[in-house]
Structure formats: structure tokens, C-alpha cells
Scaffold this motif. Structure first.
Motif, mmCIF file in Angstrom:
data_model
loop_
_atom_site.group_PDB
_atom_site.id
_atom_site.type_symbol
_atom_site.label_atom_id
_atom_site.label_comp_id
_atom_site.label_asym_id
_atom_site.label_seq_id
_atom_site.Cartn_x
_atom_site.Cartn_y
_atom_site.Cartn_z
ATOM 1 N N ILE A 47 40.683 49.966 46.229
ATOM 2 C CA ILE A 47 40.131 48.690 45.611
ATOM 3 C C ILE A 47 38.836 49.095 44.588
ATOM 4 O O ILE A 47 38.833 48.739 43.492
ATOM 5 C CB ILE A 47 39.772 47.600 46.485
ATOM 6 N N ASN A 48 37.907 49.821 45.165
ATOM 7 C CA ASN A 48 36.888 50.316 44.467
ATOM 8 C C ASN A 48 37.128 51.207 43.367
ATOM 9 O O ASN A 48 36.584 51.065 42.173
ATOM 10 C CB ASN A 48 35.965 51.020 45.281
ATOM 11 N N GLU A 51 39.007 49.042 40.652
ATOM 12 C CA GLU A 51 38.013 47.978 40.109
ATOM 13 C C GLU A 51 36.940 48.724 39.116
ATOM 14 O O GLU A 51 36.874 48.228 37.835
ATOM 15 C CB GLU A 51 36.933 47.333 41.239
ATOM 16 N N SER A 52 36.721 49.972 39.436
ATOM 17 C CA SER A 52 35.846 50.917 38.474
ATOM 18 C C SER A 52 36.592 51.262 37.277
ATOM 19 O O SER A 52 36.124 51.353 36.335
ATOM 20 C CB SER A 52 35.069 51.929 39.294
ATOM 21 N N TYR A 57 39.633 42.939 39.592
ATOM 22 C CA TYR A 57 38.420 42.624 39.461
ATOM 23 C C TYR A 57 38.507 41.498 40.633
ATOM 24 O O TYR A 57 39.690 41.134 41.245
ATOM 25 C CB TYR A 57 38.308 41.614 38.256
ATOM 26 N N CYS A 58 37.185 41.184 41.069
ATOM 27 C CA CYS A 58 37.019 40.203 41.870
ATOM 28 C C CYS A 58 37.139 38.871 41.197
ATOM 29 O O CYS A 58 36.343 38.425 40.365
ATOM 30 C CB CYS A 58 35.680 40.404 42.598
ATOM 31 N N ASN A 71 35.730 39.046 49.230
ATOM 32 C CA ASN A 71 36.214 39.159 48.181
ATOM 33 C C ASN A 71 37.694 38.848 48.001
ATOM 34 O O ASN A 71 38.467 39.436 48.708
ATOM 35 C CB ASN A 71 35.805 40.413 47.250
ATOM 36 N N TYR A 73 40.662 39.771 45.200
ATOM 37 C CA TYR A 73 40.923 40.600 43.835
ATOM 38 C C TYR A 73 42.251 40.250 43.358
ATOM 39 O O TYR A 73 43.278 39.885 43.952
ATOM 40 C CB TYR A 73 41.260 42.125 44.571
#
Length: 123
Positions: A47-48, A51-52, A57-58, A71, A73
Motif C-alpha cells: 500500500i505504501n 501510494e508513493s 490514495y486514501c 484508512n 484506499y
């Protein structure tokens, strides 16, 4: 991010599962882990990374009955294509907001030419 990193991220098993699962309703890391059979620590790592990379996205932060914030996603990706052509890899990602991300990676074929000649080295 370039085409090699993008293609690796899109096709890695856990990342692909998370992207596919979040293309509809937003989901929590726990829900993704439980439903997709991904260990929770690996799920948070992916997820990280996603997302990066701007691929998820959250969408929402919720308060659980126990008073803990979680959160939810959601994927930014609408569809993605990875193309292998002579001497290059292309990754094209269409996002849900209508934008398109294009990534290219070219292989310099001159590294396979024998020094002092114009012929390709046999491998």
C-alpha cells in the motif's frame, strides 16, 4: 518512476491484487489482507509503495467501533498497459481523473556491438 519500475509494480502479485481490489469500493488494509490472503505487514508495505507511486490514495478515514482510525484506499488507476517493443518497454497508465501517465525505458543496443566494428556480439 520509469517503465521498468512501473511494470514491476503493476505486475507483482500483491500489488496487482491490491490495485484490482481497490478499483471499486475503497478498502482498508485489514480487509485487503484478509480477503486477498496477503500478510498484513506485506499489505501495508505494498500500500505504501502504491501510494508513493501515485497509483492508490486514501479515499477516506473512518473511526471503528473500537475508536481506532483506519484508512480506506482506492485505486487511481483506471487501466494500464505494458508494451515490449524492439529495444524498449512502455508503460501507459490511464487514471480515473482522465489523465494518462506514459513511461518509457530504452535499451542501448550499442552495448552489444564489438569494439572497433559495427556488428552485434553473438551471445
Amino acid at each position: 518512476m520509469h517503465a521498468l519500475e512501473t511494470s514491476r509494480l503493476l505486475t507483482e502479485e500483491y500489488s496487482a491484487k491490491i490495485l484490482l481490489a481497490t478499483m471499486g469500493k475503497a478498502k482498508s488494509a485489514f480487509e485487503l489482507s484478509e480477503k486477498l490472503g496477503i500478510p498484513i505487514a506485506a499489505c501495508y508495505r505494498k500500500i505504501n509503495l502504491l501510494e508513493s507511486a501515485g497509483l492508490i490514495y486514501c479515499d477516506e478515514r473512518k473511526l471503528t467501533r473500537a475508536g481506532k482510525r483506519i484508512n480506506l484506499y482506492k485505486a487511481r488507476v483506471k487501466n494500464a498497459q505494458i508494451t515490449f517493443e524492439k529495444n524498449k518497454i512502455k508503460a501507459k497508465i490511464e487514471m480515473i481523473d482522465g489523465t494518462t501517465e506514459d513511461y518509457n525505458y530504452n535499451i542501448d543496443m550499442n552495448v552489444f556491438v564489438k569494439p572497433g566494428t559495427s556488428s552485434v556480439v553473438d551471445i
